[in-house]
Design an enzyme around this catalytic site. Structure first.
Site, mmCIF file in Angstrom:
data_model
loop_
_atom_site.group_PDB
_atom_site.id
_atom_site.type_symbol
_atom_site.label_atom_id
_atom_site.label_comp_id
_atom_site.label_asym_id
_atom_site.label_seq_id
_atom_site.Cartn_x
_atom_site.Cartn_y
_atom_site.Cartn_z
ATOM 1 N N GLY A 14 0.774 -1.243 0.000
ATOM 2 C CA GLY A 14 0.000 0.000 0.000
ATOM 3 C C GLY A 14 0.801 1.287 0.000
ATOM 4 N N SER A 15 2.045 1.226 -0.517
ATOM 5 C CA SER A 15 2.829 2.472 -0.502
ATOM 6 C C SER A 15 2.254 3.511 -1.474
ATOM 7 C CB SER A 15 4.299 2.192 -0.804
ATOM 8 O OG SER A 15 4.486 1.861 -2.156
ATOM 9 N N ASN A 16 1.658 3.055 -2.566
ATOM 10 C CA ASN A 16 1.022 4.029 -3.474
ATOM 11 C C ASN A 16 -0.225 4.630 -2.819
ATOM 12 O OD1 ASN A 16 2.261 4.432 -6.251
ATOM 13 N ND2 ASN A 16 2.444 2.220 -5.972
ATOM 14 N N MET A 87 -3.617 -6.873 -7.296
ATOM 15 C CA MET A 87 -3.020 -7.919 -8.129
ATOM 16 C C MET A 87 -4.044 -8.972 -8.555
ATOM 17 S SD MET A 87 -0.194 -6.462 -8.219
ATOM 18 C CE MET A 87 1.173 -7.427 -8.808
ATOM 19 N N ARG A 88 -5.051 -8.512 -9.260
ATOM 20 C CA ARG A 88 -6.021 -9.449 -9.838
ATOM 21 C C ARG A 88 -6.341 -9.005 -11.245
ATOM 22 N NH1 ARG A 88 -9.569 -13.101 -6.834
ATOM 23 N NH2 ARG A 88 -10.762 -13.104 -8.754
ATOM 24 N N ASN A 104 -4.830 2.604 -13.328
ATOM 25 C CA ASN A 104 -3.898 1.654 -12.715
ATOM 26 C C ASN A 104 -2.492 2.230 -12.795
ATOM 27 O OD1 ASN A 104 -2.963 -0.899 -11.676
ATOM 28 N ND2 ASN A 104 -2.305 -1.432 -13.758
ATOM 29 N N HIS A 106 1.490 0.873 -13.110
ATOM 30 C CA HIS A 106 2.250 -0.335 -13.467
ATOM 31 C C HIS A 106 3.742 0.010 -13.442
ATOM 32 C CE1 HIS A 106 2.908 -4.248 -15.216
ATOM 33 N NE2 HIS A 106 3.784 -3.691 -16.026
ATOM 34 N N SER A 133 4.228 3.644 -15.223
ATOM 35 C CA SER A 133 3.180 4.231 -16.065
ATOM 36 C C SER A 133 1.854 4.236 -15.308
ATOM 37 C CB SER A 133 2.961 3.397 -17.329
ATOM 38 O OG SER A 133 4.172 3.121 -17.988
ATOM 39 N N GLU A 140 -7.897 -5.322 -21.856
ATOM 40 C CA GLU A 140 -6.618 -5.995 -22.103
ATOM 41 C C GLU A 140 -5.605 -5.616 -21.027
ATOM 42 O OE1 GLU A 140 -3.319 -6.310 -25.601
ATOM 43 O OE2 GLU A 140 -5.188 -5.300 -26.073
ATOM 44 N N LEU A 141 -4.981 -6.595 -20.422
ATOM 45 C CA LEU A 141 -4.099 -6.376 -19.276
ATOM 46 C C LEU A 141 -2.941 -5.410 -19.587
ATOM 47 C CD1 LEU A 141 -3.417 -7.352 -16.323
ATOM 48 C CD2 LEU A 141 -1.831 -8.951 -17.417
ATOM 49 N N ASP A 142 -2.814 -4.371 -18.768
ATOM 50 C CA ASP A 142 -1.705 -3.406 -18.851
ATOM 51 C C ASP A 142 -1.574 -2.754 -20.225
ATOM 52 O OD1 ASP A 142 -1.080 -4.026 -16.208
ATOM 53 O OD2 ASP A 142 0.368 -5.562 -16.770
HETATM 54 C C1 GAR Z 1 3.648 -1.121 -7.274
HETATM 55 O O1 GAR Z 1 4.980 -1.136 -7.707
HETATM 56 C C2 GAR Z 1 2.705 -1.139 -8.446
HETATM 57 O O2 GAR Z 1 3.191 -0.414 -9.546
HETATM 58 C C3 GAR Z 1 2.636 -2.612 -8.749
HETATM 59 O O3 GAR Z 1 2.578 -3.226 -7.504
HETATM 60 C C4 GAR Z 1 3.285 -2.421 -6.556
HETATM 61 C C5 GAR Z 1 2.380 -2.186 -5.379
HETATM 62 O O4 GAR Z 1 3.083 -1.535 -4.373
HETATM 63 N N1 GAR Z 1 1.502 -2.927 -9.552
HETATM 64 C C6 GAR Z 1 1.493 -3.879 -10.471
HETATM 65 O O5 GAR Z 1 2.435 -4.596 -10.702
HETATM 66 C C7 GAR Z 1 0.182 -4.012 -11.236
HETATM 67 N N2 GAR Z 1 0.374 -4.783 -12.403
HETATM 68 P P1 GAR Z 1 2.306 -0.785 -3.201
HETATM 69 O O6 GAR Z 1 1.322 -1.808 -2.631
HETATM 70 O O7 GAR Z 1 3.384 -0.460 -2.211
HETATM 71 O O8 GAR Z 1 1.623 0.414 -3.784
#
Ligand code: GAR
Length: 208
Positions: A14-16, A87-88, A104, A106, A133, A140-142
Site C-alpha cells: 500500500g505504498s502508493n 493484483m487481480r 492503474n 504499473h 506508467s 486488455e491487461l496493462d
Molecule cells: C507497485 O509497484 C505497483 O506499480 C505494482 O505493484 C506495486 C504495489 O506496491 N503494480 C502492479 O504490478 C500491477 N500490475 P504498493 O502496494 O506499495 O503500492
C-alpha cells in the site's frame, strides 16, 4: 470545487495508497480502500487516516468475485476507481462498467514489460531506462491508454530491489498527479485516447 470521490483497491503493502493519502489533495476524497487480502499492509494506512476499509474474501468463481467487488465499490459511488497494487485480473464486464473512470499504476514503461516481475525482466533485457506508467484500465491487461510515465535510469550496479525502489519513488510522484488532473476535470478518456485539457496527451514525464 466539489471533491472527487475515489475508491482505492489494494492487495499488499500500500505504498502508493500512502502516497495518495499523504498528497492530501484538497480536490480528492478517498471514500474507501478495498483489499482482496485481509493481511494487506496498506489497510493500516487507511485505518490511520480514518478511511473506510473493506476486505473481500474468497469466492467460488471469478465472476462472483468481480460482482461482489463491483457492488462493494458502487456502495461508495466513486467517480474514479484507483488500482494501487491490486493484483487481480479483472473481467471485461467489470472493466467496462467503469470505463474512463478506472486507472492503474504499473511498474514499467508500458508497453514494455506488461505483467509481473517487471524489474527483473528490465535488468535481464539490459535496458538503459525503466520506469512506471499510469494508465486507464481497459479489458486488455496493462494495455490501456497511458496518462503519465516517469523514467529512471538503470545503473550498472542495480539489482531488482534497488531498481524497484527507484521506480517506486517515481510511482509515488506520478499517481497523485494523475488523480489530481482527473479531479480537476482536465483528464478524460475519449475513444481510447487520453485527453488533457481536451488535447491528446503527450506521454512524457515532462508533463509537469
Ligand atoms: C507497485 O509497484 C505497483 O506499480 C505494482 O505493484 C506495486 C504495489 O506496491 N503494480 C502492479 O504490478 C500491477 N500490475 P504498493 O502496494 O506499495 O503500492
Amino acid at each position: 470545487m466539489k471533491k472527487l470521490p475515489i475508491v482505492v483497491l489494494i492487495s499488499g503493502r500500500g505504498s502508493n495508497l500512502k502516497a495518495i493519502i499523504d498528497a492530501q489533495d484538497p480536490l480528492v476524497e478517498i471514500k474507501a480502500v478495498i483489499s482482496n487480502k485481509s493481511k494487506a499492509g496498506g489497510l493500516l494506512y487507511a485505518k490511520q487516516a480514518n478511511i473506510a476499509t473493506e476486505v473481500l474474501g474468497k469466492f467460488t468463481s471469478k465472476l462472483e468475485f468481480d460482482q461482489a467487488l463491483q457492488t462493494c465499490i458502487d456502495k461508495y459511488q466513486p467517480k474514479l476507481v484507483v488500482l494501487a497494487g491490486f493484483m487481480r485480473i479483472l473481467s471485461p464486464e467489470f472493466v467496462n462498467h467503469y470505463q474512463g473512470h478506472i486507472i492503474n499504476i504499473h511498474p514499467s514503461l508500458l508497453p514494455e514489460f506488461k505483467g509481473l516481475h517487471t524489474h527483473k525482466r528490465a535488468l535481464a533485457a539490459k535496458v538503459k531506462q525503466h520506469g512506471a506508467s499510469v494508465h486507464f484500465v481497459t479489458a486488455e491487461l496493462d494495455a490501456g491508454p497511458i496518462i503519465i510515465q516517469a523514467q529512471v535510469p538503470v545503473l550498472a550496479n542495480d539489482d531488482e530491489n534497488i531498481l524497484a525502489a527507484r521506480v517506486l519513488n517515481e510511482e509515488h510522484r506520478i499517481y497523485p498527479q494523475a488523480i489530481h488532473w482527473f479531479a480537476e476535470g482536465r483528464l478524460k478518456l475519449y475513444k481510447q485516447q487520453v485527453l488533457l485539457d481536451n488535447q491528446p496527451i503527450e506521454v512524457s514525464n515532462e508533463n509537469f
